[in-house]
Design an enzyme around this catalytic site. Structure first.
Site, short mmCIF file in Angstrom:
data_model
loop_
_atom_site.label_atom_id
_atom_site.label_comp_id
_atom_site.label_asym_id
_atom_site.label_seq_id
_atom_site.Cartn_x
_atom_site.Cartn_y
_atom_site.Cartn_z
N LYS A 42 11.11 41.23 42.91
CA LYS A 42 10.72 41.74 44.24
C LYS A 42 10.17 43.16 44.16
CE LYS A 42 14.58 39.23 46.33
NZ LYS A 42 15.90 39.43 46.92
N ARG A 96 17.64 45.74 27.30
CA ARG A 96 16.43 45.46 26.50
C ARG A 96 15.24 45.45 27.45
NH1 ARG A 96 15.48 40.93 21.97
NH2 ARG A 96 16.64 42.52 20.85
#
Ligand code: NCD
Length: 311
Positions: free
Chosen positions: A82, A103
């Site tokens: 979003k 990561r």
């Protein structure tokens, strides 16, 4: 050892490295003694890039310490989709967890994210930057197989984009190590990494080559890496070098009987499967070492952060 966050291996002194490796060896020898250390602790996993070993071994490590994990899941199923910023995502998840593992495809993302959180943040790979927890398990594997003193290592493959290489090369400057870097010219170590290695080196000697020829007989360890297709700006450039710098059974004729072959995995075709059953192959053991080494690191970090142990 006191670390707020672990972003690069440059933060780790030789004493820090030895503390983690010694703790990992204790865990390996007696895993039961560490089983219920952190029953109230939760580790947040934030993986914005694919991962098998790193993510699953952190997950296993935390559970074997008696703790639990919360996993952001895939980027497509999270609020990142979003348009949420990384700074907001980590600030939200630090409220659910006692430490975070991140990561991210962008180099520098872990450093940036660490500035927004108070809980320890561990870099599990930032683009072509660093991967310090992989380095700790690599060092553990090297120490077990070849020792870290008076070591000659060849590091081969994608030295430009390979973050495992950048982190390992820095960490090895703490030891008496000869480092040979073997790659096509287009995938050489970034010049700033070479510059830093020369600044940091104590006992370390550094040399760069475009072929393994003539070097193999001197090596105690050969660390092979994958050509990182996903980081090439241009697919044609990838095609030019893909498939180079492979190791097969023929190479072993020139190698020392004690040569240890490592790879952070996943491999594509850099190491022929015929090598897997030889005494040289240490890459699956290396992947398995991710659990005790990450348990050791979490134990040291969580105890610093006011966890259940008093070290
Ligand atoms: C590496 C990575 O993601 O940097 N894998 C790993 O963590 N074991 C290496 C790679 O992807 O080639």
């Amino acid at each position: 050892m006191h670390l707020d966050h672990l972003v690069t291996s440059k933060q780790l002194s030789r004493a820090d490295i030895e503390t983690v490796l010694d703790r990992a060896a204790e865990i390996d020898a007696n895993p039961g003694a560490f089983a219920d250390r952190y029953p109230d602790s939760v580790l947040g996993l934030l993986f914005f890039e694919p991962s098998t070993r790193t993510k699953m071994s952190f997950d296993t490590a935390m559970k074997r310490l008696g703790g639990d994990i919360v996993d952001m899941g895939s980027v497509d199923s999270s609020s990142v989709k979003k348009g949420e910023t990384l700074a907001d995502t980590v600030r939200v998840i630090e409220g659910y967890a006692d430490a975070l593992v991140l990561r991210h495809p962008k180099q520098g993302a872990a450093q940036m994210a660490s500035e927004f959180v108070d809980v320890p943040l561990l870099n599990a790979g930032d683009g072509a930057g660093h991967h310090p927890t992989q380095t700790l398990l690599d060092l553990y594997t090297i120490r077990e197989n070849a020792g870290l003193e008076d070591l000659t290592i060849g590091i081969m493959g994608d030295l430009k984009y390979g973050r495992t290489v950048h982190s390992l090369a820095h960490a090895l400057t703490n030891f008496d190590v000869h480092q040979h870097f073997i790659s096509p010219e287009s995938l050489q170590l970034p010049r700033e990494v070479v510059y830093d290695l020369h600044q940091e080196q104590e006992g370390t000697q550094i040399r760069e080559h475009d072929s393994l020829e003539g070097i193999l007989p001197d090596l105690d360890v050969l660390y092979v890496t994958r050509i990182q297709r996903e980081r090439f700006p241009d697919e044609n450039e990838y095609q030019k070098v893909a498939g180079e710098y492979q190791i097969g059974p023929d190479h072993l004729e020139d190698a020392s009987d004690d040569l240890t072959i490592m790879h952070p995995l996943p491999r594509v075709d850099e190491i022929a499967p015929e090598i897997d059953d030889t005494d040289h192959a240490a890459y699956f053991e290396q992947a398995h070492n991710g659990v005790p080494v990450r348990m050791a690191l979490l134990d040291l970090l969580l105890s610093n952060a006011g966890g259940e142990t008093d070290e």
